[in-house]
Design an enzyme around this catalytic site. Structure first.
Site, mmCIF file in Angstrom:
data_model
loop_
_atom_site.group_PDB
_atom_site.id
_atom_site.type_symbol
_atom_site.label_atom_id
_atom_site.label_comp_id
_atom_site.label_asym_id
_atom_site.label_seq_id
_atom_site.Cartn_x
_atom_site.Cartn_y
_atom_site.Cartn_z
ATOM 1 N N CYS A 119 1.007 -0.839 -0.120
ATOM 2 C CA CYS A 119 0.535 0.429 -0.080
ATOM 3 C C CYS A 119 0.684 0.902 -0.180
ATOM 4 O O CYS A 119 0.007 2.201 -0.236
ATOM 5 C CB CYS A 119 -1.378 0.330 0.568
ATOM 6 S SG CYS A 119 -2.198 -1.441 0.984
ATOM 7 N N HIS A 254 -2.855 7.708 4.499
ATOM 8 C CA HIS A 254 -3.122 6.511 3.433
ATOM 9 C C HIS A 254 -3.754 6.173 4.187
ATOM 10 O O HIS A 254 -4.754 5.528 5.149
ATOM 11 C CB HIS A 254 -2.322 5.033 3.865
ATOM 12 C CG HIS A 254 -2.658 3.413 3.324
ATOM 13 N ND1 HIS A 254 -3.730 3.717 1.912
ATOM 14 C CD2 HIS A 254 -2.768 2.506 4.081
ATOM 15 C CE1 HIS A 254 -3.518 1.792 1.794
ATOM 16 N NE2 HIS A 254 -3.290 1.580 2.678
ATOM 17 N N ASN A 284 -9.629 0.505 1.993
ATOM 18 C CA ASN A 284 -8.806 0.752 1.355
ATOM 19 C C ASN A 284 -7.751 0.185 -0.154
ATOM 20 O O ASN A 284 -8.261 -0.944 -0.066
ATOM 21 C CB ASN A 284 -7.647 -0.182 2.661
ATOM 22 C CG ASN A 284 -6.736 -0.292 1.826
ATOM 23 O OD1 ASN A 284 -5.768 0.727 1.643
ATOM 24 N ND2 ASN A 284 -5.886 -1.053 3.210
HETATM 25 N N1 ACO Z 1 -17.145 -9.177 11.041
HETATM 26 C C1 ACO Z 1 -17.853 -9.296 11.559
HETATM 27 N N2 ACO Z 1 -16.747 -10.016 12.482
HETATM 28 C C2 ACO Z 1 -15.551 -10.034 12.398
HETATM 29 C C3 ACO Z 1 -15.087 -9.290 11.061
HETATM 30 C C4 ACO Z 1 -16.092 -8.936 10.164
HETATM 31 N N3 ACO Z 1 -15.821 -8.279 9.369
HETATM 32 N N4 ACO Z 1 -13.813 -9.835 11.007
HETATM 33 C C5 ACO Z 1 -13.694 -10.737 12.152
HETATM 34 N N5 ACO Z 1 -14.288 -10.038 13.462
HETATM 35 C C6 ACO Z 1 -14.473 -10.756 14.504
HETATM 36 C C7 ACO Z 1 -13.061 -11.555 14.795
HETATM 37 O O1 ACO Z 1 -13.102 -12.795 14.559
HETATM 38 C C8 ACO Z 1 -12.894 -11.239 16.469
HETATM 39 O O2 ACO Z 1 -14.524 -11.915 16.615
HETATM 40 P P1 ACO Z 1 -13.652 -13.424 18.470
HETATM 41 O O3 ACO Z 1 -13.422 -12.142 19.325
HETATM 42 O O4 ACO Z 1 -14.626 -14.311 18.961
HETATM 43 O O5 ACO Z 1 -12.384 -14.024 17.753
HETATM 44 C C9 ACO Z 1 -13.771 -9.740 16.705
HETATM 45 O O6 ACO Z 1 -14.422 -9.401 14.898
HETATM 46 C C10 ACO Z 1 -12.482 -8.934 16.884
HETATM 47 O O7 ACO Z 1 -11.010 -9.042 15.609
HETATM 48 P P2 ACO Z 1 -10.121 -8.639 15.951
HETATM 49 O O8 ACO Z 1 -9.463 -8.749 14.975
HETATM 50 O O9 ACO Z 1 -9.759 -7.925 17.467
HETATM 51 O O10 ACO Z 1 -10.817 -7.168 16.009
HETATM 52 P P3 ACO Z 1 -9.959 -5.934 15.668
HETATM 53 O O11 ACO Z 1 -10.907 -4.689 16.359
HETATM 54 O O12 ACO Z 1 -8.665 -5.222 16.063
HETATM 55 O O13 ACO Z 1 -10.423 -4.925 13.898
HETATM 56 C C11 ACO Z 1 -9.411 -4.875 12.227
HETATM 57 C C12 ACO Z 1 -10.032 -5.790 13.117
HETATM 58 C C13 ACO Z 1 -10.827 -3.845 11.640
HETATM 59 C C14 ACO Z 1 -8.962 -5.225 11.276
HETATM 60 C C15 ACO Z 1 -8.565 -4.055 12.648
HETATM 61 O O14 ACO Z 1 -7.581 -4.886 13.531
HETATM 62 C C16 ACO Z 1 -7.125 -3.650 11.818
HETATM 63 O O15 ACO Z 1 -7.884 -2.558 11.421
HETATM 64 N N6 ACO Z 1 -6.549 -3.584 11.346
HETATM 65 C C17 ACO Z 1 -5.489 -2.862 10.346
HETATM 66 C C18 ACO Z 1 -5.742 -3.416 9.374
HETATM 67 C C19 ACO Z 1 -5.538 -2.685 8.127
HETATM 68 O O16 ACO Z 1 -5.525 -1.574 8.009
HETATM 69 N N7 ACO Z 1 -5.082 -3.413 6.704
HETATM 70 C C20 ACO Z 1 -4.238 -3.332 5.290
HETATM 71 C C21 ACO Z 1 -3.452 -1.977 5.691
HETATM 72 S S1 ACO Z 1 -1.894 -2.211 5.033
HETATM 73 C C22 ACO Z 1 -2.632 -2.112 3.824
HETATM 74 O O17 ACO Z 1 -3.278 -1.057 3.629
HETATM 75 C C23 ACO Z 1 -2.549 -2.802 2.442
#
Ligand code: ACO
Length: 329
Positions: A119, A254, A284
């Site tokens: 990215c 980003h 994204n």
């Molecule tokens: N819908 C519903 N529930 C979900 C989803 C979804 N789409 N995805 C995950 N969950 C659940 C998980 O299974 C988990 O359940 P559990 O507690 O029963 O195990 C719960 O939600 C919490 O999951 P977490 O991963 O802890 O959630 P978090 O608050 O960390 O949010 C997220 C997840 C949004 C992906 C966050 O970690 C994030 O934004 N990370 C950065 C991702 C990113 O920006 N990536 C790209 C950057 S680099 C690039 O651009 C390529």
């Protein structure tokens, strides 16, 4: 890598962007995987994203963006002597998308290559094109950033599917009377690369083929990484250029996740109204994210001549990169 711009002033003289027509909303996603609009909105700020049509590949998105950028700059494609395309989803590995674009646009004298930096690709490409022009190797560059991430997502994996979208942007770089680019900072941490990977996409044999060809992400680790580098990279380039954060008029991080962006703006001390946000409508878009956001900001009259613009990307690699510039258009 950290450096302050030297030599001839070089700037962006044209800007364009394109996103596919098809809008995929959170509500529609919730019919495909076990998720809800509330979950996606609360965790990411994303409401909808664009998805390429089956027949659309990267260059189909990049071409209109590139044409718009050339038109705004008043530059003929045949006068472009450098074309860099940042992407992790080229039409195919080779011929490169940059070579295909140079051919369709009509830029036979352009050195053309694709650049792979996740990215952060657009920031890396911008710094490289700037460097080649500053060194006198090129006169007029076209820098394209774009991705069709929908092609490399596992459409049954809710943890990645909801985050990404498709789109592309392009800028023309020329020598200008006023200095545009002021400095760049680029970095990479391959040790953290495993947290955002595309197994089976290259020469490394993966014996367990499960999930090969799809984005794998450790969301929490990427979140931690992103919130850290968006701040440290921006601070490094500001410091190197001797510019205070209070002077930043337009902040273009980003567009990965609104929580990450808000956290960075707050830590840096940049008021939210100075930050460009369009992740709610595009998700994204990887290498397309920063040029798409720039193009929207320009369309909305938020980029004015003389504005100090701070851009920071981060992503797979893990990589990050910032650029600081005066807007000269
Ligand atoms: N819908 C519903 N529930 C979900 C989803 C979804 N789409 N995805 C995950 N969950 C659940 C998980 O299974 C988990 O359940 P559990 O507690 O029963 O195990 C719960 O939600 C919490 O999951 P977490 O991963 O802890 O959630 P978090 O608050 O960390 O949010 C997220 C997840 C949004 C992906 C966050 O970690 C994030 O934004 N990370 C950065 C991702 C990113 O920006 N990536 C790209 C950057 S680099 C690039 O651009 C390529």
């Amino acid at each position: 890598m950290l450096g302050k711009a030297q030599g001839d002033p070089i700037s962006i003289t044209g800007l364009g962007a394109y996103a596919p027509k098809r809008v995929l909303t959170n509500e529609e996603l919730s019919t495909l995987v076990d998720t809800t609009d509330e979950w996606i909105t609360e965790r990411t700020g994303i409401k909808e994203r664009r998805i390429a049509a089956p027949e659309e590949a990267l260059t189909d998105l990049a071409l209109p963006a590139a044409r718009a950028a050339l038109a705004q700059a008043g530059v003929e494609a045949r006068d472009v002597d450098l074309l860099v395309c940042a992407t992790v989803t080229p039409d195919m590995m080779f011929p490169t998308s940059s070579a295909l674009l140079a051919d369709v646009l009509g830029a036979p004298d352009a050195g053309a290559y694709d650049l792979l930096a996740g990215c952060t690709g657009f920031m890396y490409a911008l710094a490289q094109a700037y460097g080649m022009m500053a060194a006198g190797l090129a006169e007029r560059a076209l820098v394209v950033g774009g991705d069709v991430l929908s092609r490399i997502l596992d459409w049954t994996d809710r943890s990645t599917l909801v985050l990404f979208g498709d789109g592309a942007g392009a800028v023309v770089l020329e020598r200008t009377p006023q200095r545009g680019f002021l400095g760049f900072e680029l970095g990479a941490d391959g040790g953290g690369g495993i947290h955002l990977s595309l197994p089976g996409s290259g020469s490394r044999r993966i014996e367990d083929a499960t999930g090969n060809g799809y984005v794998h992400m450790n969301g929490r680790e990427v979140f931690r990484f992103a919130t850290r580098v968006l701040v440290s990279s921006a601070e490094a380039v500001l410091d190197c250029c001797g510019v205070s954060v209070d002077e930043v008029d337009v902040y273009v991080p980003h567009q990965a996740n609104v929580r990450i962006m808000d956290h960075a703006a707050q830590k840096l001390g940049i008021p939210r109204e100075r930050m460009v946000v369009n992740v709610d409508r595009y998700g994204n878009t990887s290498s397309g994210s920063i040029p798409l956001a720039l193009a929207e900001a320009q369309r909305d009259g938020r980029l004015k001549k003389g504005d100090l613009v701070l851009m920071t990307g981060m992503g797979a690699g893990l990589t990050w990169g910032s650029g600081l510039m005066k807007w000269t258009l």
